[in-house]
Design a protein around this motif. Structure first.
Motif, mmCIF file in Angstrom:
data_model
loop_
_atom_site.group_PDB
_atom_site.id
_atom_site.type_symbol
_atom_site.label_atom_id
_atom_site.label_comp_id
_atom_site.label_asym_id
_atom_site.label_seq_id
_atom_site.Cartn_x
_atom_site.Cartn_y
_atom_site.Cartn_z
ATOM 1 N N ASP A 1 0.825 -1.203 0.000
ATOM 2 C CA ASP A 1 0.000 0.000 0.000
ATOM 3 C C ASP A 1 0.862 1.257 0.000
ATOM 4 O OD1 ASP A 1 -2.084 -1.724 0.092
ATOM 5 O OD2 ASP A 1 -2.485 -1.480 2.233
ATOM 6 N N LYS A 2 0.550 2.151 -0.924
ATOM 7 C CA LYS A 2 1.330 3.383 -1.061
ATOM 8 C C LYS A 2 0.567 4.611 -0.585
ATOM 9 C CE LYS A 2 3.971 1.664 -5.043
ATOM 10 N NZ LYS A 2 3.375 0.318 -5.024
ATOM 11 N N ARG A 3 -0.725 4.455 -0.340
ATOM 12 C CA ARG A 3 -1.538 5.582 0.095
ATOM 13 C C ARG A 3 -2.445 5.151 1.252
ATOM 14 N NH1 ARG A 3 -0.711 6.574 -5.301
ATOM 15 N NH2 ARG A 3 -0.423 8.761 -5.895
ATOM 16 N N ILE A 4 -2.704 6.075 2.136
ATOM 17 C CA ILE A 4 -3.656 5.841 3.216
ATOM 18 C C ILE A 4 -4.491 7.101 3.404
ATOM 19 C CG2 ILE A 4 -2.209 4.167 4.428
ATOM 20 C CD1 ILE A 4 -1.494 6.361 6.403
ATOM 21 N N THR A 5 -5.701 6.890 3.908
ATOM 22 C CA THR A 5 -6.558 8.002 4.318
ATOM 23 C C THR A 5 -6.856 7.807 5.790
ATOM 24 O OG1 THR A 5 -7.578 8.050 2.118
ATOM 25 C CG2 THR A 5 -8.686 9.257 3.873
ATOM 26 N N LEU A 6 -6.527 8.810 6.580
ATOM 27 C CA LEU A 6 -6.726 8.744 8.025
ATOM 28 C C LEU A 6 -7.931 9.597 8.398
ATOM 29 C CD1 LEU A 6 -5.741 7.853 10.855
ATOM 30 C CD2 LEU A 6 -4.321 9.931 10.895
ATOM 31 N N TYR A 7 -8.938 8.966 8.992
ATOM 32 C CA TYR A 7 -10.159 9.663 9.397
ATOM 33 C C TYR A 7 -10.126 9.871 10.904
ATOM 34 C CZ TYR A 7 -11.863 8.153 4.794
ATOM 35 O OH TYR A 7 -12.009 7.923 3.454
ATOM 36 N N MET A 8 -10.159 11.136 11.303
ATOM 37 C CA MET A 8 -10.171 11.491 12.716
ATOM 38 C C MET A 8 -11.418 12.329 13.010
ATOM 39 S SD MET A 8 -7.497 9.969 13.876
ATOM 40 C CE MET A 8 -7.175 10.691 15.479
ATOM 41 N N PRO A 9 -11.768 12.532 14.285
ATOM 42 C CA PRO A 9 -13.023 13.222 14.594
ATOM 43 C C PRO A 9 -13.165 14.614 14.001
ATOM 44 C CG PRO A 9 -12.196 12.085 16.523
ATOM 45 C CD PRO A 9 -11.129 11.971 15.485
ATOM 46 N N ASN A 10 -12.063 15.354 13.841
ATOM 47 C CA ASN A 10 -12.169 16.739 13.373
ATOM 48 C C ASN A 10 -11.494 17.001 12.034
ATOM 49 O OD1 ASN A 10 -13.667 17.853 15.613
ATOM 50 N ND2 ASN A 10 -11.801 17.619 16.835
ATOM 51 N N TYR A 11 -10.895 15.973 11.448
ATOM 52 C CA TYR A 11 -10.225 16.190 10.157
ATOM 53 C C TYR A 11 -9.993 14.854 9.466
ATOM 54 C CZ TYR A 11 -6.090 14.790 12.829
ATOM 55 O OH TYR A 11 -5.207 14.114 13.619
ATOM 56 N N THR A 12 -9.726 14.933 8.172
ATOM 57 C CA THR A 12 -9.361 13.775 7.360
ATOM 58 C C THR A 12 -8.075 14.108 6.618
ATOM 59 O OG1 THR A 12 -11.685 13.153 7.047
ATOM 60 C CG2 THR A 12 -10.090 12.255 5.485
ATOM 61 N N ARG A 13 -7.107 13.171 6.662
ATOM 62 C CA ARG A 13 -5.817 13.396 5.991
ATOM 63 C C ARG A 13 -5.582 12.321 4.946
ATOM 64 N NH1 ARG A 13 -0.974 14.793 10.134
ATOM 65 N NH2 ARG A 13 0.005 15.277 8.110
ATOM 66 N N TRP A 14 -5.089 12.754 3.772
ATOM 67 C CA TRP A 14 -4.710 11.839 2.695
ATOM 68 C C TRP A 14 -3.190 11.810 2.634
ATOM 69 C CZ3 TRP A 14 -8.647 15.378 2.478
ATOM 70 C CH2 TRP A 14 -9.934 14.858 2.253
ATOM 71 N N LEU A 15 -2.610 10.634 2.856
ATOM 72 C CA LEU A 15 -1.162 10.500 2.984
ATOM 73 C C LEU A 15 -0.615 9.562 1.914
ATOM 74 C CD1 LEU A 15 -1.148 9.993 6.858
ATOM 75 C CD2 LEU A 15 -0.685 12.127 5.644
ATOM 76 N N ILE A 16 0.641 9.815 1.513
ATOM 77 C CA ILE A 16 1.317 8.992 0.525
ATOM 78 C C ILE A 16 2.679 8.600 1.064
ATOM 79 C CG2 ILE A 16 2.302 11.008 -0.679
ATOM 80 C CD1 ILE A 16 1.962 9.417 -3.293
ATOM 81 N N ARG A 17 3.118 7.410 0.692
ATOM 82 C CA ARG A 17 4.399 6.906 1.186
ATOM 83 C C ARG A 17 5.556 7.655 0.526
ATOM 84 N NH1 ARG A 17 6.238 3.815 5.331
ATOM 85 N NH2 ARG A 17 4.693 2.182 4.950
ATOM 86 N N ASP A 18 6.458 8.183 1.355
ATOM 87 C CA ASP A 18 7.668 8.851 0.881
ATOM 88 C C ASP A 18 8.850 8.226 1.606
ATOM 89 O OD1 ASP A 18 9.568 10.513 -0.191
ATOM 90 O OD2 ASP A 18 9.066 12.237 1.072
ATOM 91 N N GLY A 19 9.389 7.161 0.988
ATOM 92 C CA GLY A 19 10.465 6.424 1.634
ATOM 93 C C GLY A 19 9.932 5.652 2.819
ATOM 94 N N SER A 20 10.371 6.024 4.004
ATOM 95 C CA SER A 20 9.952 5.331 5.222
ATOM 96 C C SER A 20 8.911 6.106 6.012
ATOM 97 C CB SER A 20 11.166 5.073 6.122
ATOM 98 O OG SER A 20 11.774 6.301 6.487
ATOM 99 N N ARG A 21 8.406 7.211 5.459
ATOM 100 C CA ARG A 21 7.445 8.015 6.207
ATOM 101 C C ARG A 21 6.240 8.356 5.336
ATOM 102 N NH1 ARG A 21 8.344 13.792 5.731
ATOM 103 N NH2 ARG A 21 9.746 14.197 3.975
ATOM 104 N N TRP A 22 5.186 8.801 6.014
ATOM 105 C CA TRP A 22 3.962 9.214 5.330
ATOM 106 C C TRP A 22 3.898 10.730 5.309
ATOM 107 C CZ3 TRP A 22 1.217 5.587 2.911
ATOM 108 C CH2 TRP A 22 1.309 4.263 3.357
ATOM 109 N N VAL A 23 3.568 11.287 4.129
ATOM 110 C CA VAL A 23 3.455 12.737 3.975
ATOM 111 C C VAL A 23 2.098 13.056 3.344
ATOM 112 C CG1 VAL A 23 5.941 13.076 3.774
ATOM 113 C CG2 VAL A 23 4.566 12.717 1.710
ATOM 114 N N ASP A 24 1.619 14.288 3.537
ATOM 115 C CA ASP A 24 0.328 14.701 2.995
ATOM 116 C C ASP A 24 0.378 14.772 1.477
ATOM 117 O OD1 ASP A 24 -1.511 15.377 5.311
ATOM 118 O OD2 ASP A 24 0.244 16.559 5.872
ATOM 119 N N GLU A 25 -0.604 14.120 0.846
ATOM 120 C CA GLU A 25 -0.729 14.199 -0.612
ATOM 121 C C GLU A 25 -1.625 15.361 -1.010
ATOM 122 O OE1 GLU A 25 -1.752 11.283 -4.412
ATOM 123 O OE2 GLU A 25 -2.420 10.733 -2.394
ATOM 124 N N PHE A 26 -2.642 15.629 -0.198
ATOM 125 C CA PHE A 26 -3.553 16.742 -0.432
ATOM 126 C C PHE A 26 -3.713 17.530 0.863
ATOM 127 C CE2 PHE A 26 -5.076 13.153 -3.060
ATOM 128 C CZ PHE A 26 -4.779 13.670 -4.318
#
Length: 451
Positions: A163-188
């Motif tokens: 998996d290269k992308r994840i979407t994290l759903y939290m109570p007050n926000y949603t983050r779209w993340l993409i794999r950058d090496g060994s860490r996750w960074v915001d795609e949008f």
């Protein structure tokens, strides 16, 4: 923006749970699609004949029989009237089709998920998406049973399983993340919706209070669970029957006292073994030759055992035996057929209650995205379902007409039961009012003229 310690903990825990659950989810998906590999004991069927395995897809039959009776027709607000605004959002997101996806996955794979998000193009129509349990997992509070975090982990490109992308759903926000090496960074840019609640709603099949795994919503059970071993046994029986067709369905022939030179054609050419075996006529001039024949294998026992499995499947799945290929000599009447489907109808009605609660929660989120505030009146939302006992339009219409004629339902309820959309009912109500006013005016005019 870097991930917080809390976010990293949620991502790690949810992804680990999701990866562990994928093995079972994939197996169930293969059973539903009829793509699973039939396991054999290896006593009768050699490995080279495994390609001829016959798979009876009774698991899909079990799921589809229930899903076909789960048709959402609208939503009723707290005042008892159909909510046309919610139905507009439903139609905008093509939920007539996608709701079926959610129901099918929940029934077959034990659960499915519905996500609600901001629509940047038109904020009056929030986005509703249906997500697979193969890609999504949720965590909820054991006290309130509300979702506290959710994660979608997927690979939209090559299907490698990494998996290269994840979407994290939290109570007050949603983050779209993409794999950058060994860490996750915001795609949008994150969606700061400030709902105070995670906009993810699970549809769980056969939910129970005691079936939990690490707080994650994995307590659902596939509708196919009980039928799978029976379907596998019937499939093995039919696979054995196919082997018999190739080897023992024709009578076995033999000859004693003949030589190879006795089997020639009219031109004196030597016949092959297969040509000799399948020849219509055996005529031998050798007076010492004697022919004999063994009876062909009786396939009746295969039919008997498959019928036994079909009846077992019927009882376990709460479906009429006709769903598994067995027909009675005297077809039942319409009333008799409905009586035979009593358990199926009740099962579908139970699903409507469970899934209806989930769709009502989805619509509360829709209203929150549209208005910017939570409306307490929405706690009384109600999902309007087509009658599970009369799944076709003709059956529904016939039943409603009879009830309307004796006064058991009013005009508006009759329209809802038939399947008219809230918008269509509102248009008909307006036209009926206009016709009534025109008729009343004409009547008054005639009375005045007569006087």
């Amino acid at each position: 923006m870097a991930l917080s310690v809390t976010e990293e903990s949620f991502i790690s825990g949810l992804r680990n749970t999701l990866v562990r659950s994928r093995v079972a989810t994939q197996s169930l998906d293969e059973y539903y699609e009829g793509a699973h590999k039939l396991e054999q004991l290896g006593l009768q069927i050699p490995p080279e004949l495994e390609a001829f395995s016959v798979v009876l897809n009774w698991p899909r039959t079990t799921v589809d029989a229930i899903e076909r009776r789960l048709d959402v027709q609208g939503f009723r607000a707290g005042d008892g009237k159909p909510d046309t605004g919610l139905w507009d959002v439903w139609q905008y997101n093509n939920m007539d089709e996608r709701a079926s996806f959610a129901h099918t996955d929940a029934l077959a794979l034990a659960r499915s998920y519905v996500c609600i998000g901001t629509n940047d193009r038109d904020r009056d129509y929030p986005l509703i998406t249906v997500e697979s349990p193969y890609e999504m997992i949720a965590l909820r509070d054991p006290r309130t049973h509300r979702v506290t975090a959710a994660l979608r982990s997927y690979d939209p490109e090559d299907g490698s399983g990494q998996d290269k992308r994840i979407t994290l759903y939290m109570p007050n926000y949603t983050r779209w993340l993409i794999r950058d090496g060994s860490r996750w960074v915001d795609e949008f840019t994150p969606d700061e919706h400030n709902l105070g609640s995670v906009p993810v709603v699970p549809l769980v099949n056969r939910n129970r209070a005691t079936r939990r795994l690490s707080g994650s919503i994995l307590e659902g059970v596939s509708e196919m669970k009980d039928i799978i071993p029976i379907a596998d046994s019937a499939s093995r029986a039919l696979t054995g029957a196919q082997l018999l067709q190739e080897t023992m369905i024709a009578p076995a022939r033999g000859v004693l006292g003949a030589t190879k030179g006795d089997f020639v054609d009219q031109n004196g050419q030597q016949l092959s073994a297969w040509q000799t075996y399948f020849g219509a006529v055996w005529a031998l001039t050798n007076k010492d030759a004697k022919t004999f024949q063994f009876d062909a294998a009786d396939m009746k026992n295969i039919e008997t055992i498959v019928n036994v499995y079909a009846r077992l499947a019927s009882g376990v799945a709460s479906l009429p035996v006709e769903y598994f290929g067995l027909n009675t000599e005297n077809p039942p009447s319409a009333d008799g057929q409905r009586a035979g489907e009593t358990r199926l109808i009740k099962n579908a009605e139970r699903k409507q209650t469970s899934f209806g609660h989930s769709w009502e929660t989805v619509n509360r989120f829709v209203q929150r995205f549209r208005t910017g505030s939570w409306d307490l009146a929405n706690t009384r939302l109600e999902t309007i379902w087509r009658d599970a006992g009369t799944p076709t339009t003709a059956q529904v219409t016939d039943a409603i007409v009879k009830r309307y004629q004796v006064g058991l339902v009013d005009w508006e309820t009759a329209q809802e039961r038939i399947g008219e959309t809230p918008a269509a009912i509102e248009q008909m109500r307006t036209r009926r009012q206009s016709d009534f006013e025109a008729s009343f005016t004409a009547g008054v005019q005639r009375f005045v003229e007569e006087v």
